[in-house]
Scaffold this motif. Structure first.
Motif, PDB file in Angstrom:
ATOM      1  N   UNK A 184      42.801  51.565  30.747  1.00 61.18           N
ATOM      2  CA  UNK A 184      43.372  51.054  32.000  1.00 61.18           C
ATOM      3  C   UNK A 184      42.443  50.025  32.641  1.00 61.18           C
ATOM      4  N   UNK A 185      41.155  50.274  32.513  1.00 57.57           N
ATOM      5  CA  UNK A 185      40.161  49.354  33.057  1.00 57.57           C
ATOM      6  C   UNK A 185      40.255  48.000  32.355  1.00 57.57           C
ATOM      7  N   UNK A 186      40.390  48.029  31.019  1.00 53.30           N
ATOM      8  CA  UNK A 186      40.500  46.792  30.242  1.00 53.30           C
ATOM      9  C   UNK A 186      41.751  46.020  30.647  1.00 53.30           C
ATOM     10  N   UNK A 187      42.865  46.723  30.815  1.00 48.81           N
ATOM     11  CA  UNK A 187      44.113  46.061  31.206  1.00 48.81           C
ATOM     12  C   UNK A 187      43.965  45.351  32.542  1.00 48.81           C
ATOM     13  N   UNK A 188      43.184  45.956  33.445  1.00 57.80           N
ATOM     14  CA  UNK A 188      43.013  45.373  34.774  1.00 57.80           C
ATOM     15  C   UNK A 188      42.166  44.107  34.735  1.00 57.80           C
ATOM     16  N   UNK A 189      41.132  44.077  33.883  1.00 55.51           N
ATOM     17  CA  UNK A 189      40.157  42.992  33.946  1.00 55.51           C
ATOM     18  C   UNK A 189      40.165  42.046  32.743  1.00 55.51           C
ATOM     19  N   UNK A 190      41.010  42.300  31.735  1.00 55.30           N
ATOM     20  CA  UNK A 190      40.940  41.476  30.526  1.00 55.30           C
ATOM     21  C   UNK A 190      41.323  40.016  30.805  1.00 55.30           C
ATOM     22  N   UNK A 191      42.056  39.779  31.871  1.00 50.91           N
ATOM     23  CA  UNK A 191      42.382  38.397  32.224  1.00 50.91           C
ATOM     24  C   UNK A 191      41.188  37.638  32.766  1.00 50.91           C
ATOM     25  N   UNK A 192      40.204  38.367  33.297  1.00 52.95           N
ATOM     26  CA  UNK A 192      39.004  37.744  33.859  1.00 52.95           C
ATOM     27  C   UNK A 192      37.857  37.696  32.859  1.00 52.95           C
ATOM     28  N   UNK A 193      37.736  38.755  32.045  1.00 54.62           N
ATOM     29  CA  UNK A 193      36.626  38.859  31.097  1.00 54.62           C
ATOM     30  C   UNK A 193      37.170  39.237  29.722  1.00 54.62           C
ATOM     31  N   UNK A 194      36.925  38.404  28.725  1.00 58.32           N
ATOM     32  CA  UNK A 194      37.433  38.661  27.381  1.00 58.32           C
ATOM     33  C   UNK A 194      36.497  39.535  26.550  1.00 58.32           C
ATOM     34  N   UNK A 195      35.222  39.524  26.890  1.00 58.22           N
ATOM     35  CA  UNK A 195      34.220  40.264  26.126  1.00 58.22           C
ATOM     36  C   UNK A 195      34.330  41.755  26.434  1.00 58.22           C
ATOM     37  N   UNK A 196      34.799  42.536  25.451  1.00 63.77           N
ATOM     38  CA  UNK A 196      34.952  43.975  25.685  1.00 63.77           C
ATOM     39  C   UNK A 196      33.614  44.676  25.870  1.00 63.77           C
ATOM     40  N   UNK A 197      32.571  44.131  25.263  1.00 66.63           N
ATOM     41  CA  UNK A 197      31.244  44.709  25.452  1.00 66.63           C
ATOM     42  C   UNK A 197      30.794  44.604  26.893  1.00 66.63           C
ATOM     43  N   UNK A 198      31.054  43.450  27.507  1.00 70.00           N
ATOM     44  CA  UNK A 198      30.720  43.257  28.915  1.00 70.00           C
ATOM     45  C   UNK A 198      31.541  44.187  29.799  1.00 70.00           C
TER      46      UNK A 198
END
Length: 284
Positions: A184-198
């Motif tokens: 859910x966290x990734x879905x919220x912020x993936x538009x801003x940050x592409x790096x999953x490690x970050x």
């Protein structure tokens, strides 16, 4: 007439001494922040006797909630009246109380996910050193505490988790404690940050239960914890889950559920308990 000339100076000396022993609150102080690129406000409570004494004092950093600013605890929390009474009654030790403003430019106590708005860095690298150099504060862990309500309760929790070396006690009140899944966290912020490690690093650092999985538990045990949340508070569940997780990990802490909701009536009743709790830690 001679008697009058002798007594009047004594009268005014006594009167000025009484006024000097009163507490003082300044709620529109400012400092420059290079990290945030702006002037920041903060409020401060100075205990009775500060003006004429030479002693140094413990310090409490007291954080406001969303929608308020550095004046919240002064105006609605009645911090001066409550602290004065606690010190006069002897239920708490005199201390300096610092109330920063986290509602200017961008709301919140943390760095943003892109590390462009760095409020947490400002707090630790600029605000604390500035305040503790300007006032007679005992700048060591033993004599430093943090507390706050709602958004400020979340700030209290995570600040003490991130820097347990700086605080002897932490008292989150009706704390906003984030607990979402990583997906859910990734879905919220993936538009801003592409790096999953970050994203993973940020997630680990800003999710309440996740912190207890990745943190050094022994360091967290060096902080005395006090949680307080109303039984009708919408943040009750998040606080309770953290309490249960801490119990499982055998982290000593106090957990209070009282009758009440998410409002100033509740937090004004919490503050005397907080002042007493952190005072016990200062004395250890």
């Amino acid at each position: 007439m001679k008697i009058i000339r002798i007594l009047l100076p004594l009268f005014f000396v006594t009167l000025s001494g009484l006024f000097a022993q009163e507490s003082r609150v300044f709620d529109a102080l400012t400092m420059d922040s290079k990290i945030l690129g702006m002037e920041r406000k903060f409020a401060i409570y100075l205990p009775p006797g500060y003006e004429y004494s030479q002693r140094s004092y413990p310090v409490l950093y007291l954080l406001h909630g969303a929608g308020d600013d550095q004046t919240g605890w002064v105006q609605f929390g009645e911090v001066q009246r409550i602290a004065d009474k606690a010190f006069e009654d002897g239920t708490a030790t005199p201390m300096i109380i610092v109330m920063p403003d986290a509602n200017t430019g961008q709301r919140g106590y943390f760095n943003d996910i892109k590390n462009e708005w760095r409020y947490e860095d400002f707090f630790f690298e600029e605000l604390m050193p500035y305040v503790e150099s300007q006032y007679r504060i005992k700048s060591v862990k033993k004599y430093r505490a943090i507390s706050g309500l709602s958004m400020g309760g979340g700030g209290t929790y995570f600040y003490a988790m991130h820097r347990p070396d700086l605080f002897s006690s932490a008292c989150p009140l009706s704390a906003s404690l984030r607990n979402t899944s990583f997906d859910d966290f990734v879905k919220r912020y993936e538009g801003e940050v592409k790096d999953k490690g970050q994203l993973k690093v940020y997630f680990d650092k800003h999710q309440a239960l996740r912190q207890l999985e990745v943190i050094d538990i022994e360091k967290i045990k060096s902080v005395k914890w006090f949680f307080d949340c109303g039984d009708d508070d919408f943040l009750y569940e998040g606080n309770s889950l953290v309490h249960i997780a801490m119990k499982k990990k055998e982290i000593p802490h106090e957990f209070r559920i009282r009758d009440g909701a998410h409002n100033w009536t509740y937090w004004r009743a919490s503050l005397p308990e907080v002042l007493g709790f952190i005072s016990q830690t200062f004395h250890q």
